[in-house]
Structures are given as C-alpha cells and as structure tokens.
Write an enzyme that holds these catalytic residues in place. Structure first.
Site, PDB file in Angstrom:
ATOM      1  N   PHE A 125       0.868  -1.177   0.000  1.00  0.00           N
ATOM      2  CA  PHE A 125       0.000   0.000   0.000  1.00  0.00           C
ATOM      3  C   PHE A 125       0.899   1.219   0.000  1.00  0.00           C
ATOM      4  CE2 PHE A 125      -2.546   3.216   2.250  1.00  0.00           C
ATOM      5  CZ  PHE A 125      -3.796   3.067   1.702  1.00  0.00           C
ATOM      6  N   LEU A 127       1.204   5.001  -0.013  1.00  0.00           N
ATOM      7  CA  LEU A 127       0.653   6.336   0.209  1.00  0.00           C
ATOM      8  C   LEU A 127       1.755   7.315   0.614  1.00  0.00           C
ATOM      9  CD1 LEU A 127      -1.790   8.279   0.542  1.00  0.00           C
ATOM     10  CD2 LEU A 127      -1.966   7.461   2.919  1.00  0.00           C
ATOM     11  N   GLU A 129       5.132   9.402   1.174  1.00  0.00           N
ATOM     12  CA  GLU A 129       6.196   9.839   0.290  1.00  0.00           C
ATOM     13  C   GLU A 129       7.373  10.359   1.113  1.00  0.00           C
ATOM     14  OE1 GLU A 129       4.738  12.499  -2.695  1.00  0.00           O
ATOM     15  OE2 GLU A 129       3.338  11.013  -3.507  1.00  0.00           O
ATOM     16  N   ILE A 159       7.415   1.754   2.569  1.00  0.00           N
ATOM     17  CA  ILE A 159       6.333   0.888   2.114  1.00  0.00           C
ATOM     18  C   ILE A 159       6.601  -0.557   2.554  1.00  0.00           C
ATOM     19  CG2 ILE A 159       4.946   0.145   0.157  1.00  0.00           C
ATOM     20  CD1 ILE A 159       4.933   3.208   0.794  1.00  0.00           C
ATOM     21  N   THR A 160       5.828  -1.037   3.504  1.00  0.00           N
ATOM     22  CA  THR A 160       5.959  -2.414   3.970  1.00  0.00           C
ATOM     23  C   THR A 160       5.597  -3.385   2.849  1.00  0.00           C
ATOM     24  OG1 THR A 160       5.447  -1.780   6.243  1.00  0.00           O
ATOM     25  CG2 THR A 160       5.134  -4.092   5.661  1.00  0.00           C
ATOM     26  N   GLY A 336      21.401  -6.339  32.016  1.00  0.00           N
ATOM     27  CA  GLY A 336      22.181  -6.483  30.796  1.00  0.00           C
ATOM     28  C   GLY A 336      21.642  -7.560  29.878  1.00  0.00           C
ATOM     29  N   GLU A 359       1.218   4.388  10.556  1.00  0.00           N
ATOM     30  CA  GLU A 359      -0.260   4.455  10.599  1.00  0.00           C
ATOM     31  C   GLU A 359      -0.717   5.641  11.443  1.00  0.00           C
ATOM     32  OE1 GLU A 359      -1.232   2.519   8.503  1.00  0.00           O
ATOM     33  OE2 GLU A 359      -0.046   0.689   8.563  1.00  0.00           O
ATOM     34  N   GLY A 360       0.029   6.723  11.383  1.00  0.00           N
ATOM     35  CA  GLY A 360      -0.292   7.928  12.150  1.00  0.00           C
ATOM     36  C   GLY A 360       0.577   8.024  13.390  1.00  0.00           C
ATOM     37  N   THR A 361       1.352   9.095  13.501  1.00  0.00           N
ATOM     38  CA  THR A 361       2.184   9.287  14.682  1.00  0.00           C
ATOM     39  C   THR A 361       1.314   9.555  15.905  1.00  0.00           C
ATOM     40  OG1 THR A 361       2.352  11.684  14.401  1.00  0.00           O
ATOM     41  CG2 THR A 361       3.970  10.314  13.221  1.00  0.00           C
TER      42      THR A 361
END
Length: 380
Positions: A125, A127, A129, A159-160, A336, A359-361
């Site tokens: 998908f 979207l 840029e 883009i995944t 550790g 998917e939105g910050t």
C-alpha cells in the site's frame, strides 16, 4: 488478572489459540535470527493464508469473514511473535486487500483477492512519500491522462512489503483529485529498493518505490475511491489491528520479565521477591489489561458498525504508547541480559518505536482526538 478470556466467544478463543500455536511453532524458533539478519519471513504467507489470516475480516473471494474482534486477537498473537509479522499480515489484509475489496471493480477483486487471501500473492500500500508522511494531502506523485491510459510518476517511501509485493495499491494526484491505482510487479518504470540499516522492524521488508512514467490502463484505477477518504479509510482498518497488536508485544515482554525475575537470583533470592521489581510488574500488568479492555470495547463497536475514526486514534495512541513503556520497563528487570536477542524484550521495544510512528504518529492521533473534543482542527 481480569479473566479476559471470559469476555470472548468460543470461536474468538479458538482463533486466538490457533494463531498463538502457529507463532510458537513457526515464528519463535527463528525470529531472533530473522531480526538479526534483517529477513522478512515472506515464505510464511501461504501458511498464513491456509489459516485464513490474510484479509480475515473481509468477506467473499476466499476471505474468512471473521468478526473484527477475532481479527484483532489474531494481530495480538502475531505481534507477540514480532511486529514485523503482524505488519506483513496487516498490510496484506487491511491495506492492500481492503483497498481492492472496498474500492475496486469486480474484475479487480476477482483477479487479486483470492490469490492474496491464499498467500499466493503479496500486496503493498503506497501512500507515504519521502516528504509527505503525516500530510498525505501534499503528495507529489501524479497520474496524468495519456489517451485512454494513465501515466504515473513519483516516489513512495516506507512501504511495507514493497519489494516483495506482486501488486501495489498506489495513490496519486490527478486533475480529478487523489485516486488509487493497482500496479503489478514488473510493470515498466516501476521499481522498488529496500531500506537498509534499520534498527527497528528488521524482520519486515520496508521499501522505497519509484514510478518513472509507469503506464497503466484505465482498468488499473480503483473506481470507487476518490480523494483522501479512500486511503484514510484503509488506514483506519490497519490502525484497528495495531490497537490489539501492540498489546501482544507488551504481553510477551511481561511474560519474559516474570519468567526471568522468578528464576534470576541476586542477594540470595529471586529478584521477583524485591518490592521494586514487583511494582514494575504490577504497573505493567495494569496497563496491559486496561489496554486489552479498551481494544475489546473498540472491537465490539466495530462489529456493531459504530466505531468512529477518533475512537481508533484513541486506541492506537494509548495502546502503543503504553506497550512501549511496558517493554522499556520490562527490559530494566532483565538488566544487561535484556539487550540481547536471547530474550524478546528489546526486539519488541525497537519494533514498537516504528509502530509508534506508522499508521499515524502519536502526535497526529492526539490532534485527531483534540479535534473530536473541541471541534477545531489543529493540523494547519
């Protein structure tokens, strides 16, 4: 702690346990190596399809047609394995497949959805840029008319599944507003290159897409999507899965911390017997279970057709923010040892840094909620 399972139906519990068993058998033995090597386990796609997990909340075309809560629980169990695996399934079902299922023509649905549902093909998908993430309305990718065809030019980023996808849903600006196009792999002018040197989501393919005069027929356009409402509608589907999914990472961190704390001896006793350790575990458990109740409530609203976008933002903001805090707190319990891939905690924490952003910050979701509360948009 809250007998959460009692709030689920028999079918929902069965789906959750089935996915949990799959993750235990096929993901956990290899996930540390995949993460370290930066390998996405795309070879699992046919198995995920066989289990009915790809586009599982969609109906028809080989999709399982489960309810939203079952989809959320599957996301939770997948992300308990790794956020990268959940991202693969989420992008496939809630972004690639959903864009076709919701906005595509019947011919597009018949061509792509059965293969995508079976894991015989992968989708992505496109979207975001390089210069436009939180503000997709500013996108520069354009689609121009050329006779009866369309010609796409531009770049997409983060883009995944980008370089492994058989089809990309690409959003572009036209003289008629923002429209979606299905771009098959191998289309001349369409190339994908992977983002390297990631410190997060290493077991997930992340790509930059380049569209250099990509010529497509009219039939490649998604006919029922016009304007930003199309891609934003898809993003709400994916964000819903994250509301559940992030809690899977948090639960896995808490489980690992409890197991470690009850067996690690310091000062002649298990560190689980110290008050500060118990306080950390108690607070983590509290936030995890609050998040589970919130996710379930939103899932029931979605199944009733009542879920609003700002409610999804509330769930994504809270559950990812609390999950990353749980991961960080649990890491301190392991000292550790917590920074190695012998344990899952820092891997989850690193992954959740990406989930916090994509998917939105968190800031964008705060503004969505703020607009819902005040009626005033603060985006500009």
């Amino acid at each position: 702690m809250l007998d959460f399972d009692s709030l689920l139906t028999d079918e929902e519990r069965l789906i959750q346990h089935t996915v949990r068993d799959f993750v235990a058998d096929r993901v956990r033995p290899a996930i540390a190596e995949w993460f370290e090597q930066g390998v996405s386990p795309v070879e699992l796609a046919p198995e995920l399809g066989k289990l009915g997990l790809l586009g599982m909340h969609l109906t028809g075309y080989g999709c399982s047609g489960t309810n939203a809560v079952s989809y959320g629980l599957a996301c939770l169990e997948l992300e308990a394995g790794d956020s990268g695996l959940r991202s693969l399934v989420s992008v496939q079902g809630s972004l690639s497949m959903y864009s076709i299922w919701k906005y595509g023509s019947e011919e597009q649905k018949q061509e792509w959805l059965p293969r995508l549902a079976a894991g015989q093909a992968l989708g992505c998908f496109a979207l975001t840029e390089p210069d436009f993430g939180s503000n997709p309305a500013g996108m520069r990718t354009r689609a121009e008319r050329s006779g009866t065809d369309w010609v796409l030019t531009g770049n997409k980023m983060w883009i995944t599944n980008g370089s492994v996808a058989d089809v990309a849903t690409v959003w572009a600006r036209t003289d008629d507003g923002i429209r979606g196009f299905l771009v098959p792999r191998g289309t001349p002018g369409f190339t994908a290159s992977d983002v390297r040197h990631k410190l997060s989501l290493r077991a997930s393919t992340t790509s930059e897409l380049t569209l250099d005069g990509v010529r497509l027929p009219q039939s490649a356009m998604l006919p029922h999507a016009r304007g930003l409402a199309g891609p934003l509608g898809c993003l709400n589907e994916a964000r819903f899965g994250i509301v559940f999914g992030a809690l899977g990472a948090a639960r896995d961190c808490l489980d690992a911390a409890i197991e470690y704390a009850t067996t690690r001896i310091q000062f002649d006793r298990p560190i689980a017997g110290f008050q500060l350790t118990q306080a950390k575990l108690a607070d983590a458990s509290l936030e995890l279970h609050k998040g589970l109740l919130l996710a379930l409530h939103l899932g029931r609203l979605k199944d009733d057709g009542k879920l609003r976008a700002e409610q999804v933002s509330l769930g994504k903001l809270n559950n990812v923010r609390e999950s990353i805090e749980i991961a960080r707190t649990c890491r301190t319990i392991l000292g550790g040892s917590g920074i190695t891939l012998e344990y899952p905690i820092l891997r989850h924490a690193n992954n959740l840094e990406s989930v916090l952003t994509y998917e939105g910050t968190s800031e964008v979701h705060q503004l969505v909620i703020g607009q819902a509360l005040t009626g005033i948009a603060a985006f500009r």
